[in-house]
Design a protein around this motif. Structure first.
Motif, short mmCIF file in Angstrom:
data_model
loop_
_atom_site.label_atom_id
_atom_site.label_comp_id
_atom_site.label_asym_id
_atom_site.label_seq_id
_atom_site.Cartn_x
_atom_site.Cartn_y
_atom_site.Cartn_z
N GLU A 130 58.65 69.63 70.40
CA GLU A 130 58.85 68.63 69.35
C GLU A 130 57.77 67.53 69.39
OE1 GLU A 130 62.94 70.39 70.13
OE2 GLU A 130 61.17 69.83 71.30
N GLY A 131 57.22 67.25 70.57
CA GLY A 131 56.22 66.20 70.70
C GLY A 131 54.78 66.70 70.68
N ALA A 132 54.60 67.99 70.43
CA ALA A 132 53.24 68.57 70.43
C ALA A 132 52.60 68.37 69.06
CB ALA A 132 53.30 70.05 70.80
N ASN A 133 52.21 67.13 68.78
CA ASN A 133 51.70 66.77 67.46
C ASN A 133 50.21 67.03 67.29
OD1 ASN A 133 54.28 65.81 66.63
ND2 ASN A 133 53.90 63.92 67.76
N THR A 134 49.52 67.35 68.38
CA THR A 134 48.09 67.67 68.33
C THR A 134 47.83 68.83 69.28
OG1 THR A 134 47.44 66.20 70.15
CG2 THR A 134 47.55 65.22 67.94
N ALA A 135 46.64 69.41 69.17
CA ALA A 135 46.27 70.47 70.11
C ALA A 135 46.22 69.93 71.53
CB ALA A 135 44.92 71.06 69.71
N GLU A 136 45.80 68.68 71.66
CA GLU A 136 45.70 68.06 72.99
C GLU A 136 47.06 67.87 73.64
OE1 GLU A 136 42.00 67.75 70.98
OE2 GLU A 136 44.00 67.14 70.30
N ASP A 137 48.11 67.81 72.83
CA ASP A 137 49.48 67.67 73.35
C ASP A 137 50.11 69.01 73.72
OD1 ASP A 137 49.43 64.92 72.85
OD2 ASP A 137 50.20 65.17 70.82
N THR A 138 49.40 70.09 73.45
CA THR A 138 49.98 71.43 73.56
C THR A 138 49.49 72.15 74.81
OG1 THR A 138 50.00 71.52 71.13
CG2 THR A 138 50.31 73.60 72.30
N ASP A 139 50.41 72.80 75.51
CA ASP A 139 50.05 73.49 76.75
C ASP A 139 49.60 74.92 76.48
OD1 ASP A 139 52.40 74.81 76.18
OD2 ASP A 139 53.53 74.01 77.87
N LEU A 140 49.28 75.64 77.55
CA LEU A 140 48.77 77.01 77.41
C LEU A 140 49.81 77.92 76.78
CD1 LEU A 140 46.73 79.26 77.86
CD2 LEU A 140 47.52 79.43 80.24
N ASN A 141 51.06 77.78 77.14
CA ASN A 141 52.11 78.60 76.54
C ASN A 141 52.15 78.41 75.03
OD1 ASN A 141 54.59 80.33 76.67
ND2 ASN A 141 55.58 78.44 76.00
N GLY A 142 51.94 77.17 74.59
CA GLY A 142 51.91 76.89 73.16
C GLY A 142 50.74 77.56 72.48
#
Length: 268
Positions: free
Chosen positions: A173-185
């Motif tokens: 829900e808080g992955a609003n940018t690529a930088e907020d996103t982990d490898l699984n995402g």
């Protein structure tokens, strides 16, 4: 048995046994500590391996999501030109929530009977955001976007708001940018969004090489012991490398080639 209790038992035995047995027990304890240090080191190596893999994919994922956003805008314009819609909307600002876009009921979004989110709202099928929603569904491998991870008010201006539709349903829900996103995402976006099909040779298969990398990652992430044997580490890194090297367009990227070299060094 709890590891601390185990070692306390061994230490107690040292004081209660003969000299020869004591020497053997001390030797055994040293070997166990070396093994523990090794599996903990393997765990850290696995963390680093995931970091290398994520770092080499972030630019690729951002670039292709930007392209997907551009393609989606063109699709909306072309679709509206061929309908009786009164005008072409390239940057809608009237939609306030997904209830303005999704039909009721929509699995994974609607709540209650009757739906408390729609509350009688009816969707204009020629509306720009509705057409864009249909484009997202069409380009999702399983036609089941993660609506809870996207904000319709940003669809026209923020490409990553569309990427949210291809993330796992929970935990982003808080992955609003690529930088907020982990490898699984990132792996999930590659698995679910058709624009990334070129980077996975067997993309159509349920258990393709990218899915195997995602499963290996999650097995490592959810391990309760936070430890990996040498064999498990080798399998994990090998699976990540297989994903990065599986297709020509992917393995030709300089960032990917650099990551593969770094992963190879971790294996040694």
């Amino acid at each position: 048995m709890d590891i601390h209790l185990f070692f306390l038992t061994l230490l107690s035995l040292i004081f209660l046994t003969t000299l020869k047995t004591k020497e053997y027990l001390i030797y055994s304890i040293k070997r166990m500590f070396l093994t523990l240090n090794n599996i903990q080191e393997n765990w850290l190596k696995a963390v680093v391996a995931g970091g290398y893999t994520r770092a080499c994919l972030i630019s690729l994922v951002k670039t292709d999501i930007n392209q997907f956003h551009s393609d989606a805008g063109n699709y909306v314009e072309n679709k509206q030109r061929t309908t009786a819609h009164k005008q072409v909307e390239t940057n809608c600002s009237s939609c306030k929530s997904l209830a303005d876009v999704l039909e009721c009921p929509t699995n994974g979004y609607c709540k209650g009977k009757p739906c408390t989110l729609h509350a009688g709202k009816r969707v204009d099928i020629n509306h720009a955001c509705v057409i864009l929603m249909q484009y997202i569904v069409k380009n999702h491998k399983h036609c089941r976007p993660s609506w809870k991870n996207t904000d319709v008010t940003h669809w026209g201006s923020d490409p990553w708001s569309l990427a949210g539709c291809f993330l796992p349903r929970d935990g982003y829900e808080g992955a609003n940018t690529a930088e907020d996103t982990d490898l699984n995402g990132f792996l999930s976006v590659i698995l679910n969004c058709e624009i990334f099909k070129q980077y996975v040779n067997d993309w159509e298969k349920p258990d393709n090489i990218c899915e195997k990398a995602r499963k290996a990652l999650n097995k490592f992430r959810h391990s309760p012991t936070m430890s990996l044997s040498d064999e498990e580490l080798t399998d994990y890194i090998g699976t990540l490398k297989n994903h990065l090297e599986n297709s020509g367009p992917l393995k030709k990227l300089p960032d990917v080639q650099d990551a593969v070299l770094k992963l190879s060094k971790l294996e040694k």
